[in-house]
Design an enzyme around this catalytic site. Structure first.
Site, short mmCIF file in Angstrom:
data_model
loop_
_atom_site.label_atom_id
_atom_site.label_comp_id
_atom_site.label_asym_id
_atom_site.label_seq_id
_atom_site.Cartn_x
_atom_site.Cartn_y
_atom_site.Cartn_z
N HIS A 59 0.81 -1.21 0.00
CA HIS A 59 0.00 0.00 0.00
C HIS A 59 0.85 1.26 0.00
CE1 HIS A 59 -3.47 2.56 0.92
NE2 HIS A 59 -2.70 3.18 1.79
N LYS A 106 -7.92 14.14 -5.78
CA LYS A 106 -7.31 12.82 -5.73
C LYS A 106 -8.33 11.80 -5.27
CE LYS A 106 -3.35 10.30 -3.78
NZ LYS A 106 -2.32 10.27 -2.70
N HIS A 110 -10.06 2.58 0.32
CA HIS A 110 -10.09 2.12 1.71
C HIS A 110 -10.92 0.84 1.73
CE1 HIS A 110 -9.47 3.68 6.02
NE2 HIS A 110 -8.33 3.75 5.38
#
Length: 762
Positions: A59, A106, A110
């Site tokens: 990530h 942006k 999640h």
């Protein structure tokens, strides 16, 4: 982690090289751990191991995608770069939109946290992306979300969807940010692995741009916002770098770190505090604390600066007792920011924080060295070159192989599926398609969001794009749209990614805004699967090549891998967000028809027999195969130019793009949006089914006042854009009459279109 009896200092680590360390449990591979030891010349301390493990996670480090993401840079021209004030690598992309204004936007994922704890996972996803925008120096203006779930009637969807929607709504509504756009999509591949992609857009004066770097020896490091706790330790950085096993998607869970807990009211005052700090020019550099927490903020600030950094963890305000250094560094507690401040400005900085009741603590300073040094309880627990943590993580060249099923998938075209031929069959097909979960109205979701708070929302769901006014004096505004048909991407990742780009680009232009920049959120399965990496590489190349052809840059984004349950990956979902600018929002084009009786409905673009991956094939036959529609980006550019010109010159009163469900879906949505009837004329020489349900790209339905019809059509003809008169608006009618096919009352259509999700979710 549990607290060691002896503090694991750097000196202790040098003296005990053979002490076993749980690096595999923290997600590090054998060679990665060996590389860390090589960098440090010793084994890492517990705190250093925690820092490297989160920062070298998939990530945070992009270790499987970095090789392919470079292609965006290779295809970005100097002309495209000139539009950007900040691009890939920053917290968010920033583009100049004229008159001294800059806009930042942006999207981020999640996903896994939202499966584990739907409400907090989704809420903190919104909070995190808002802080990314704030960290650029901008006031957050609006949010959008793109959500993907398993089958609408599946038990697990009923578990996660209400919580995720409530989390998005709860956090955004409390912040006072309108939610202006997005998607809700259902597919079996997302069962057990929902996608929660959040987008935020903000605006600032161009000179107010802030970047994340720590420069100036002696400058102070100030942590401000919420206290640091045990919530979210290893959260997004670990969850987003691991795939759920079959066990975890069922009743038991093997390794699921706690999900971050959000407090939108703390974030609201943090936003206002930051904006005042920016206005008073009190900040040298700033970084939000999101994934990997303080490990990320300190290492990235130091790595981007011109010196080293010293941090004292004993100064960190905590909300839990007995936290170890590793836990403090790894905590992903929300609503925290880290700023670099000149010593002479610290007092004024602190005074503003007190004014807003924001806790602020000086925790360290910029040094003249080249290491990030962190102490805890008077001992040095971290002493690392920050670039090795934040910028020089592992880069993998994963095996890539076209999946063995791809040829058979594409050969399985929908051409032989039975098609409706009679008027009764066409009528039934239309009602079934518009009432299917993916095509049905999403009001059940969007009505939980405040779409108009702050009073600057011009267009919001179900409009093609959200549109926000940013300058009340001039009326300048920005439009944003997110799109991805993952079924198209599954059939052909390169073309599918370009179709996602084309639709988002078209949606922005349909409101009258000029498309300007792109952000993305690339959601895929496990990178250890060569077939997934083939999908990823092809999608990245398709998106990058498409942006180069359209002349709009990718300003930043997010990669989310390991989106699969066991061995079953999600449909590849490269979400594309497009930002556009409009000089005066009063000239925006609405979706609903009905401004004037007798207005002409024109279909712009060409319709072909294209049903691979279509809503019709899915809804009526449960089929996915063949090839997606062809994409012509030059045609998309021309179409956008004509729509913007039509908006500017007052020639278009309503517009709606054609995508999933084709013309039939667009007709229903534009009629219901305007609460207005219409008479539709199909081409008698062409197949009615193809005209109604084909999903050919590059098409928009527009309503044109009778006084402007000739001028508008002559413009289209002169510029080579195909058009066809396809109907007239009839405000006195309460029906959508498709001549030669069926006559639908608006009440019947509304019941079919709006009743599905409430019927499933109550």
């Amino acid at each position: 982690m549990t607290e060691s009896l002896v503090i694991d200092t750097t000196a202790h680590a040098s003296e005990t090289p053979d002490t076993p360390q749980p690096y595999r449990e923290l997600g590090l591979a054998d060679d990665e751990y060996a590389r860390i030891r090589e960098i440090l010349g010793r084994r890492p301390t517990d705190a250093e191991l925690a820092m490297y493990s989160v920062m070298w996670s998939e990530h945070c480090s992009y270790k499987s995608s970095k090789k392919h993401l470079r292609y965006f840079g290779e295809t970005t021209t100097e002309e495209m770069k000139a539009k950007m004030l900040a691009g890939i690598g920053e917290n968010a992309g920033v583009v100049d939109i004229g008159d001294g204004w800059a806009v930042t936007f942006k999207a981020e994922s999640h996903n896994h946290p939202s499966y584990v704890e739907p409400y907090q996972g989704a809420a903190t996803g919104v909070g995190g992306i808002v802080r990314d925008i704030l960290a650029m120096g901008a006031r957050p203006l609006a949010v959008a979300d793109s959500l993907r779930f398993g089958p609408a009637d599946a038990p697990d969807t009923r578990r996660v969807l209400p919580g995720i929607v409530a989390g998005v709504a709860g956090y955004g509504n409390c912040l006072g940010l309108p939610n202006v756009g997005g998607e809700v999509v259902f597919d079996a591949s997302y069962a057990g692995n929902p996608l929660v992609n959040a987008l935020c857009v903000g605006a600032m004066r161009a000179e107010d741009l802030h970047l994340a770097f720590a420069s100036g020896t002696g400058n102070k490091i100030i942590l401000f916002g919420a206290r640091t706790g045990l919530d979210g330790i290893g959260g997004v950085s670990v969850l987003a770098s691991d795939t759920f096993s079959g066990e975890e998607s069922g009743s038991g869970r093997k390794k699921l770190p706690s999900v971050q807990v959000g407090d939108p009211f703390t974030e609201k005052v943090l936003i206002e505090c930051c904006l005042e700090l920016f206005a008073k020019k009190l900040v040298v550099g700033i970084q939000d604390l999101g994934g990997a927490g303080l490990s990320c903020a300190t290492s990235e600030l130091a790595a981007a600066g011109d010196g080293g950094m010293f941090i004292d963890l004993d100064r960190i305000p905590l909300r839990a007792e007995g936290m170890t250094a590793a836990e403090i560094l790894s905590s992903e507690s929300q609503e925290r920011m880290c700023a670099v401040v000149e010593p002479s400005k610290v007092d004024e900085f602190m005074a503003i924080c007190r004014k807003w009741d924001v806790l602020a603590t000086e925790i360290g300073e910029v040094t003249d060295g080249d290491h990030l040094v962190i102490t805890w309880r008077g001992e040095t627990v971290v002493d690392v070159p920050p670039r090795t943590v934040a910028l020089q993580g592992p880069v993998y060249d994963r095996p890539i192989e076209r999946p063995s099923f791809q040829d058979a998938l594409q050969a399985d075209t929908p051409d032989n599926l039975p098609r409706p031929t009679t008027t009764e069959e066409l009528r039934e097909t239309l009602l079934r398609v518009i009432s299917s979960p993916n095509q049905a109205a999403k009001d059940w979701v969007t009505e939980q969001y405040d779409r108009y708070v702050r009073g600057n929302t011009v267009l919001a769901q179900p409009a093609d794009s959200g549109l926000i006014r940013i300058d009340e004096n001039t009326g300048r505004g920005v439009a944003v749209s997110t799109d991805c048909n993952s079924r198209f991407v599954y059939l052909d990742p390169y073309t599918g990614a370009q179709l996602a780009l084309a639709e988002a680009y078209r949606n922005v232009a349909t409101t009258g805004a000029t498309p300007l920049a792109v952000t993305d959120c690339l959601n895929f399965g496990a990178p250890t699967d060569p077939g997934v990496m083939w999908q990823f590489e092809r999608a990245v190349h398709g998106l990058a090549d498409g942006c180069a052809q359209l002349g709009i840059p990718v300003t930043g984004g997010n990669v989310s891998f390991f989106n699969q349950t066991g061995d079953t990956a999600i449909l590849p979902t490269p979400l594309v967000g497009v930002l556009g600018v409009i000089d005066d929002v009063r000239r925006r084009i609405p979706t609903g028809i009905g401004a004037e009786a007798g207005e002409t409905l024109l279909l712009l673009g060409e319709t072909h027999d294209e049903f691979g991956g279509s809503a019709w094939a899915q809804v009526m036959h449960g089929h996915l195969g063949g090839l997606p529609p062809k994409v012509d980006l030059e045609r998309e550019r021309l179409l956008a130019e004509i729509l913007v010109a039509g908006s500017r010159d007052g020639m278009i009163s309503a517009a709606h793009d054609l995508s999933d469900g084709g013309l039939a879906q667009a007709l229903v949505e534009t009629a219901l949006a305007g609460q207005c009837g219409a008479r539709i004329f199909l081409d008698e020489d062409a197949d009615a089914f193809v005209q109604l349900f084909s999903e050919s790209a590059g098409r928009v339905l527009v309503a044109v006042p009778r006084t402007e019809e000739l001028r508008f059509t002559e413009m289209c003809t002169a510029r080579g854009l195909p058009w066809r008169k396809t109907g007239v608006v009839d405000p006195e009618s309460n029906s959508l009459e498709i001549q030669g096919v069926a006559d639908f009352s608006l009440d019947e259509l509304r019941a079919a279109w709006e009743g599905t999700l409430p019927g499933i979710f109550g």
